[in-house]
Design a protein around this motif. Structure first.
Motif, PDB file in Angstrom:
ATOM      1  N   ILE A 341       1.003  -1.101  -0.040  1.00  0.00           N
ATOM      2  CA  ILE A 341       0.146   0.057   0.030  1.00  0.00           C
ATOM      3  C   ILE A 341       0.942   1.204   0.171  1.00  0.00           C
ATOM      4  N   TYR A 342       0.560   1.921  -0.968  1.00  0.00           N
ATOM      5  CA  TYR A 342       1.357   3.280  -1.340  1.00  0.00           C
ATOM      6  C   TYR A 342       0.433   4.466  -1.260  1.00  0.00           C
ATOM      7  N   ILE A 343       0.561   5.410  -0.610  1.00  0.00           N
ATOM      8  CA  ILE A 343      -0.125   6.736  -0.480  1.00  0.00           C
ATOM      9  C   ILE A 343       0.399   7.906  -0.631  1.00  0.00           C
ATOM     10  N   CYS A 344       0.299   8.772  -1.664  1.00  0.00           N
ATOM     11  CA  CYS A 344       0.913  10.205  -1.626  1.00  0.00           C
ATOM     12  C   CYS A 344      -0.170  11.157  -2.243  1.00  0.00           C
ATOM     13  N   LYS A 345       0.192  12.322  -1.750  1.00  0.00           N
ATOM     14  CA  LYS A 345      -0.588  13.450  -2.207  1.00  0.00           C
ATOM     15  C   LYS A 345      -0.757  13.674  -3.637  1.00  0.00           C
ATOM     16  N   ALA A 346      -2.211  14.022  -3.895  1.00  0.00           N
ATOM     17  CA  ALA A 346      -2.668  13.982  -5.437  1.00  0.00           C
ATOM     18  C   ALA A 346      -2.235  15.398  -6.042  1.00  0.00           C
ATOM     19  N   CYS A 347      -1.205  16.060  -5.620  1.00  0.00           N
ATOM     20  CA  CYS A 347      -0.866  17.110  -6.080  1.00  0.00           C
ATOM     21  C   CYS A 347       0.835  17.260  -6.280  1.00  0.00           C
ATOM     22  N   GLU A 348       1.270  18.075  -7.168  1.00  0.00           N
ATOM     23  CA  GLU A 348       2.873  18.234  -7.269  1.00  0.00           C
ATOM     24  C   GLU A 348       3.200  18.926  -5.799  1.00  0.00           C
ATOM     25  N   PRO A 349       4.267  18.159  -5.343  1.00  0.00           N
ATOM     26  CA  PRO A 349       5.090  17.326  -6.046  1.00  0.00           C
ATOM     27  C   PRO A 349       4.778  15.698  -5.852  1.00  0.00           C
ATOM     28  N   TYR A 350       3.516  15.515  -5.419  1.00  0.00           N
ATOM     29  CA  TYR A 350       3.054  14.267  -5.124  1.00  0.00           C
ATOM     30  C   TYR A 350       3.943  13.370  -4.086  1.00  0.00           C
ATOM     31  N   GLU A 351       3.857  14.265  -2.969  1.00  0.00           N
ATOM     32  CA  GLU A 351       4.667  13.756  -1.687  1.00  0.00           C
ATOM     33  C   GLU A 351       4.177  12.510  -1.126  1.00  0.00           C
ATOM     34  N   THR A 352       4.980  11.621  -0.779  1.00  0.00           N
ATOM     35  CA  THR A 352       4.434  10.361  -0.265  1.00  0.00           C
ATOM     36  C   THR A 352       4.151  10.640   1.441  1.00  0.00           C
ATOM     37  N   THR A 353       2.954  10.036   1.711  1.00  0.00           N
ATOM     38  CA  THR A 353       2.684  10.260   2.972  1.00  0.00           C
ATOM     39  C   THR A 353       2.368   8.623   3.950  1.00  0.00           C
ATOM     40  N   PHE A 354       2.357   7.571   3.092  1.00  0.00           N
ATOM     41  CA  PHE A 354       2.362   6.487   3.625  1.00  0.00           C
ATOM     42  C   PHE A 354       2.817   5.275   2.765  1.00  0.00           C
ATOM     43  N   VAL A 355       3.605   4.399   3.401  1.00  0.00           N
ATOM     44  CA  VAL A 355       4.143   3.067   2.570  1.00  0.00           C
ATOM     45  C   VAL A 355       4.079   2.150   3.510  1.00  0.00           C
ATOM     46  N   SER A 356       3.610   0.881   3.052  1.00  0.00           N
ATOM     47  CA  SER A 356       3.435  -0.457   3.848  1.00  0.00           C
ATOM     48  C   SER A 356       4.651  -1.079   4.263  1.00  0.00           C
ATOM     49  N   PRO A 357       4.744  -1.712   5.350  1.00  0.00           N
ATOM     50  CA  PRO A 357       5.907  -2.121   5.734  1.00  0.00           C
ATOM     51  C   PRO A 357       6.586  -3.224   4.716  1.00  0.00           C
ATOM     52  N   ASN A 358       5.665  -3.934   4.065  1.00  0.00           N
ATOM     53  CA  ASN A 358       6.102  -4.949   3.079  1.00  0.00           C
ATOM     54  C   ASN A 358       6.420  -4.543   1.768  1.00  0.00           C
ATOM     55  N   THR A 359       6.930  -3.185   1.965  1.00  0.00           N
ATOM     56  CA  THR A 359       7.536  -2.769   0.675  1.00  0.00           C
ATOM     57  C   THR A 359       8.779  -3.126   0.336  1.00  0.00           C
TER      58      THR A 359
END
Length: 393
Positions: A341-359
């Motif tokens: 699971i990967y979550i980022c902001k929906a606007c420039e610069p699309y900053e990452t806010t969450f990444v699941s540990p199994n990445t």
């Protein structure tokens, strides 16, 4: 009794004045020169001074000047008592120091008594005026005592109001605010007991202070909201006196304690009316005052705002708890999900806010690498695929 001071260096001259005057109701003092006379005057404060002019140590003119320079003797009349040869000089000196009269030696007892009575005419008025002053001072003293007592009461009330305000500001539990306010409010107003009732169906929102458990139970589920209805009709306060003390006059149940005076105020904020607060039986008097009413209105307004803020705080705490529980559930799902699971902001610069540990297991990269560098994920996408991904965003 008027006081007369006779001053002459001749004992015979003094006796010629003292003998006829002693038959009248006067308190007489004598001195043989001006210095001795001044010492007596400063302790006895005579109403009249009869003095010779020509005397050793201190003459009569100097004595008169000294007396006139002292405000304590503003109401003391002075008579110069001298020989005929010095009458003209005596009158000139007397005019300079505002004496009452020049008396020529020797003087007949009848003439002496008449002149002394004329000089002391103001004594009776002064005595009466003095008594009026004393009476006035007594009245002023009583009024000052009353004002001091009132000031002490106001000061005590202000201290209690500040204490209540601080308590309301620091309390976050709505029910605790209502209960504490009911307990302390009737002490500030000075009533035998107080009743606080909100205009809802929740019987928990009912508090009393000074009533006792049995009387509180008597009205907990039976209290008529007639007072509340009166207050809600464009009124913020209701104040009445009930000479017979029957509680039924205000729709309280039979068997309830007598109520001789009642002060009720609406608990309302600028947006909402919550209920009412009633104070019953003003201590030490028959009825509540205008001051009591104004203080009660002020306290009720503070209570309403504090209660409203506490409700909002309680709602906010509830929302925070719900959000926290939701986050915990989401975290549990993420931790146990086989998907990345990967979550980022929906606007420039699309900053990452969450990444699941199994990445790390799936892609070989630590989650913190995505979180610390906003451009990190772009660097890992094939250059030909990146434009399409950005368009998709």
């Amino acid at each position: 009794m008027a006081k007369i001071l006779i001053v002459d260096d001749s004992l015979t001259s003094r006796q010629l004045l003292i003998t006829p005057l002693s038959k009248s109701n006067y308190e007489l003092f004598e001195a043989n020169n001006g210095k001795e006379a001044l010492e007596i005057a400063l302790t006895q404060y005579p109403d009249l001074v009869i003095t010779d002019i020509m005397m050793p140590t201190m003459d009569g003119y100097e004595l008169a000047k000294r007396l006139r320079s002292n405000r304590l003797f503003d109401n003391t009349n002075i008579i110069f008592y001298t020989i005929a040869a010095l009458q003209q000089e005596a009158e000139a000196l007397g005019e300079a120091c505002q004496i009452f009269k020049v008396l020529i030696k020797p003087v007949s007892p009848k003439a002496l008594i008449r002149i002394v009575e004329e000089a002391l005419e103001g004594y009776v008025m002064k005595t009466l005026s003095g008594q009026r002053v004393k009476d006035h001072l007594l009245v002023l003293g009583d009024r000052l005592a009353e004002k001091t007592s009132e000031l002490d009461t106001v000061t005590k009330r202000l201290a209690e109001i500040l204490s209540i305000t601080y308590s309301l500001a620091t309390e976050r539990n709505p029910q605790q605010i209502l209960e504490k306010f009911c307990q302390t409010g009737h002490q500030v107003i000075g009533s035998e007991f107080a009743i606080l009732k909100l205009s809802d169906e929740n019987t928990k929102n009912f508090y009393t202070s000074g009533l006792g458990d049995s009387n509180s139970k008597l009205i907990r589920n039976k209290l008529d909201l007639g007072i509340c209805n009166i207050l809600f009709k464009n009124r913020i306060a209701y104040r009445q006196h009930n000479p017979n003390g029957t509680p039924e006059s205000w729709n309280f149940p039979i068997g309830f304690p007598s109520i001789f005076s009642l002060l009720s105020v609406k608990i309302s904020s600028p947006t909402t009316s919550y209920g009412y607060l009633s104070f019953a039986n003003k201590i030490s008097t028959n009825s509540f005052s205008d001051s009591d009413e104004q203080i009660a209105i002020t306290l009720a307004a503070q209570l309403a705002i504090a209660y409203e803020n506490a409700l909002r705080y309680e709602q906010l705490e509830q929302k925070n708890t719900e959000l926290s529980n939701s986050n915990n559930r989401l975290q549990t799902i993420v931790d146990n999900s086989p998907l990345g699971i990967y979550i980022c902001k929906a606007c420039e610069p699309y900053e990452t806010t969450f990444v699941s540990p199994n990445t790390l297991e799936m892609l070989g990269y630590e989650p913190k690498e995505f979180l610390e560098d906003p451009e990190f994920w772009k660097k890992k996408v094939h250059p030909e695929d990146l434009p399409n991904i950005l368009v998709g965003f």
